[in-house]
Write a protein that holds these residues in place. Structure first.
Motif, PDB file in Angstrom:
ATOM      1  N   LEU A  81      48.928  49.298  40.492  1.00  0.00           N
ATOM      2  CA  LEU A  81      47.568  48.059  41.249  1.00  0.00           C
ATOM      3  C   LEU A  81      46.415  48.295  40.542  1.00  0.00           C
ATOM      4  O   LEU A  81      45.950  47.281  39.755  1.00  0.00           O
ATOM      5  N   GLY A  82      45.718  49.239  40.003  1.00  0.00           N
ATOM      6  CA  GLY A  82      44.229  49.229  39.335  1.00  0.00           C
ATOM      7  C   GLY A  82      45.302  49.357  37.756  1.00  0.00           C
ATOM      8  O   GLY A  82      44.203  48.195  36.921  1.00  0.00           O
ATOM      9  N   GLU A  83      46.173  49.644  37.228  1.00  0.00           N
ATOM     10  CA  GLU A  83      46.617  48.910  35.923  1.00  0.00           C
ATOM     11  C   GLU A  83      46.923  47.332  36.102  1.00  0.00           C
ATOM     12  O   GLU A  83      45.880  47.516  34.803  1.00  0.00           O
ATOM     13  N   ILE A  84      47.402  46.723  36.777  1.00  0.00           N
ATOM     14  CA  ILE A  84      47.411  45.405  36.746  1.00  0.00           C
ATOM     15  C   ILE A  84      46.080  44.343  36.755  1.00  0.00           C
ATOM     16  O   ILE A  84      46.233  43.609  36.423  1.00  0.00           O
ATOM     17  N   ILE A  85      45.215  44.804  37.576  1.00  0.00           N
ATOM     18  CA  ILE A  85      43.852  44.083  37.485  1.00  0.00           C
ATOM     19  C   ILE A  85      43.432  44.559  36.382  1.00  0.00           C
ATOM     20  O   ILE A  85      42.561  43.815  36.095  1.00  0.00           O
ATOM     21  N   THR A  86      42.797  45.780  36.259  1.00  0.00           N
ATOM     22  CA  THR A  86      42.350  46.112  34.741  1.00  0.00           C
ATOM     23  C   THR A  86      42.829  45.269  33.532  1.00  0.00           C
ATOM     24  O   THR A  86      42.020  44.487  32.483  1.00  0.00           O
ATOM     25  N   ALA A  87      44.156  45.214  33.429  1.00  0.00           N
ATOM     26  CA  ALA A  87      45.132  44.870  32.560  1.00  0.00           C
ATOM     27  C   ALA A  87      44.113  42.721  32.319  1.00  0.00           C
ATOM     28  O   ALA A  87      44.227  42.699  31.216  1.00  0.00           O
ATOM     29  N   GLY A  88      44.589  42.655  33.396  1.00  0.00           N
ATOM     30  CA  GLY A  88      43.730  40.912  33.295  1.00  0.00           C
ATOM     31  C   GLY A  88      42.647  41.002  33.503  1.00  0.00           C
ATOM     32  O   GLY A  88      42.491  40.004  32.397  1.00  0.00           O
ATOM     33  N   SER A  89      41.689  41.876  34.097  1.00  0.00           N
ATOM     34  CA  SER A  89      40.185  41.427  33.927  1.00  0.00           C
ATOM     35  C   SER A  89      39.828  41.989  32.422  1.00  0.00           C
ATOM     36  O   SER A  89      39.036  41.634  31.394  1.00  0.00           O
ATOM     37  N   GLU A  90      41.069  42.983  32.151  1.00  0.00           N
ATOM     38  CA  GLU A  90      39.857  43.268  29.956  1.00  0.00           C
ATOM     39  C   GLU A  90      41.439  42.155  29.369  1.00  0.00           C
ATOM     40  O   GLU A  90      40.736  42.205  28.454  1.00  0.00           O
ATOM     41  N   ARG A  91      41.909  41.747  29.663  1.00  0.00           N
ATOM     42  CA  ARG A  91      42.701  40.627  28.282  1.00  0.00           C
ATOM     43  C   ARG A  91      41.072  39.627  27.390  1.00  0.00           C
ATOM     44  O   ARG A  91      40.695  39.070  28.451  1.00  0.00           O
ATOM     45  N   GLU A  92      41.792  39.811  26.500  1.00  0.00           N
ATOM     46  CA  GLU A  92      40.510  38.654  25.966  1.00  0.00           C
ATOM     47  C   GLU A  92      40.936  37.337  25.939  1.00  0.00           C
ATOM     48  O   GLU A  92      42.552  37.109  25.633  1.00  0.00           O
ATOM     49  N   LEU A  93      40.254  36.021  26.170  1.00  0.00           N
ATOM     50  CA  LEU A  93      41.457  34.527  25.579  1.00  0.00           C
ATOM     51  C   LEU A  93      40.427  34.498  24.114  1.00  0.00           C
ATOM     52  O   LEU A  93      39.897  33.561  23.935  1.00  0.00           O
ATOM     53  N   GLY A  94      41.644  35.262  23.390  1.00  0.00           N
ATOM     54  CA  GLY A  94      42.047  34.907  21.677  1.00  0.00           C
ATOM     55  C   GLY A  94      41.818  33.772  21.306  1.00  0.00           C
ATOM     56  O   GLY A  94      42.342  32.701  21.772  1.00  0.00           O
ATOM     57  N   GLN A  95      40.883  33.042  20.431  1.00  0.00           N
ATOM     58  CA  GLN A  95      41.020  32.088  19.403  1.00  0.00           C
ATOM     59  C   GLN A  95      42.072  32.021  18.523  1.00  0.00           C
ATOM     60  O   GLN A  95      41.938  33.449  17.780  1.00  0.00           O
ATOM     61  N   SER A  96      42.763  31.470  18.579  1.00  0.00           N
ATOM     62  CA  SER A  96      44.050  31.609  17.178  1.00  0.00           C
ATOM     63  C   SER A  96      42.943  30.364  15.989  1.00  0.00           C
ATOM     64  O   SER A  96      43.465  31.436  15.146  1.00  0.00           O
ATOM     65  N   ASN A  97      41.996  30.318  16.225  1.00  0.00           N
ATOM     66  CA  ASN A  97      41.763  29.626  14.722  1.00  0.00           C
ATOM     67  C   ASN A  97      40.066  29.804  14.814  1.00  0.00           C
ATOM     68  O   ASN A  97      39.173  29.400  15.846  1.00  0.00           O
ATOM     69  N   ILE A 147      46.924  26.745  24.948  1.00  0.00           N
ATOM     70  CA  ILE A 147      46.788  27.741  25.138  1.00  0.00           C
ATOM     71  C   ILE A 147      45.950  28.652  25.952  1.00  0.00           C
ATOM     72  O   ILE A 147      46.161  29.535  26.920  1.00  0.00           O
ATOM     73  N   ILE A 148      44.570  28.183  26.026  1.00  0.00           N
ATOM     74  CA  ILE A 148      43.604  28.338  27.242  1.00  0.00           C
ATOM     75  C   ILE A 148      43.600  28.514  28.295  1.00  0.00           C
ATOM     76  O   ILE A 148      43.111  29.299  29.150  1.00  0.00           O
ATOM     77  N   GLU A 149      44.230  27.030  28.520  1.00  0.00           N
ATOM     78  CA  GLU A 149      44.752  26.943  30.487  1.00  0.00           C
ATOM     79  C   GLU A 149      44.999  27.753  30.700  1.00  0.00           C
ATOM     80  O   GLU A 149      45.508  28.756  31.018  1.00  0.00           O
ATOM     81  N   LEU A 150      46.757  28.400  29.791  1.00  0.00           N
ATOM     82  CA  LEU A 150      47.909  28.759  29.938  1.00  0.00           C
ATOM     83  C   LEU A 150      47.469  30.153  30.628  1.00  0.00           C
ATOM     84  O   LEU A 150      47.597  30.634  31.284  1.00  0.00           O
ATOM     85  N   GLU A 151      46.441  30.925  29.774  1.00  0.00           N
ATOM     86  CA  GLU A 151      45.822  31.798  29.310  1.00  0.00           C
ATOM     87  C   GLU A 151      45.189  32.584  30.501  1.00  0.00           C
ATOM     88  O   GLU A 151      45.163  33.533  30.897  1.00  0.00           O
ATOM     89  N   ILE A 152      44.703  31.350  30.773  1.00  0.00           N
ATOM     90  CA  ILE A 152      43.813  31.240  32.342  1.00  0.00           C
ATOM     91  C   ILE A 152      44.442  31.472  33.307  1.00  0.00           C
ATOM     92  O   ILE A 152      44.207  32.136  34.489  1.00  0.00           O
ATOM     93  N   GLU A 153      45.150  30.463  33.397  1.00  0.00           N
ATOM     94  CA  GLU A 153      46.307  30.321  34.766  1.00  0.00           C
ATOM     95  C   GLU A 153      47.330  31.706  35.087  1.00  0.00           C
ATOM     96  O   GLU A 153      47.279  32.402  36.049  1.00  0.00           O
ATOM     97  N   ASN A 154      47.702  32.220  33.622  1.00  0.00           N
ATOM     98  CA  ASN A 154      48.172  33.941  33.710  1.00  0.00           C
ATOM     99  C   ASN A 154      47.206  34.513  34.421  1.00  0.00           C
ATOM    100  O   ASN A 154      47.401  35.469  34.949  1.00  0.00           O
ATOM    101  N   LEU A 155      45.910  34.680  33.730  1.00  0.00           N
ATOM    102  CA  LEU A 155      45.521  35.820  34.009  1.00  0.00           C
ATOM    103  C   LEU A 155      44.944  35.571  35.762  1.00  0.00           C
ATOM    104  O   LEU A 155      44.714  36.323  37.062  1.00  0.00           O
TER     105      LEU A 155
END
Length: 66
Positions: free
Chosen positions: A4-20, A37-45
């Motif tokens: 559980l801690g790993e899932i929360i950490t992975a989700g909160s530390e993931r960057e919404l990187g810009q491709s350009n 892409i940004i919308e999908l990354e946010i939904e994924n988080l």
């Protein structure tokens, strides 16, 4: 750290990187696909956090049932 801690950490530390990166003039001109892409990354988080909450509640219920 537990699963559980790993899932929360992975989700909160993931960057919404810009491709350009921004052009040199300082004005960003992201395309509609960049926004999608940004919308999908946010939904994924959001879904990762929801799964983490459900796993936590499930753990609590199992411990209470023991």
């Amino acid at each position: 750290m537990n699963e559980l801690g790993e899932i929360i950490t992975a989700g909160s530390e993931r960057e919404l990187g810009q491709s350009n990166p921004s052009p040199p003039n300082g004005h960003a001109s992201p395309s509609s696909s960049d926004f999608r892409i940004i919308e999908l990354e946010i939904e994924n988080l959001r879904l990762q956090r929801l799964i983490a909450e459900l796993l936590f509640k499930n753990q609590q219920l199992r411990r209470a049932a023991e």
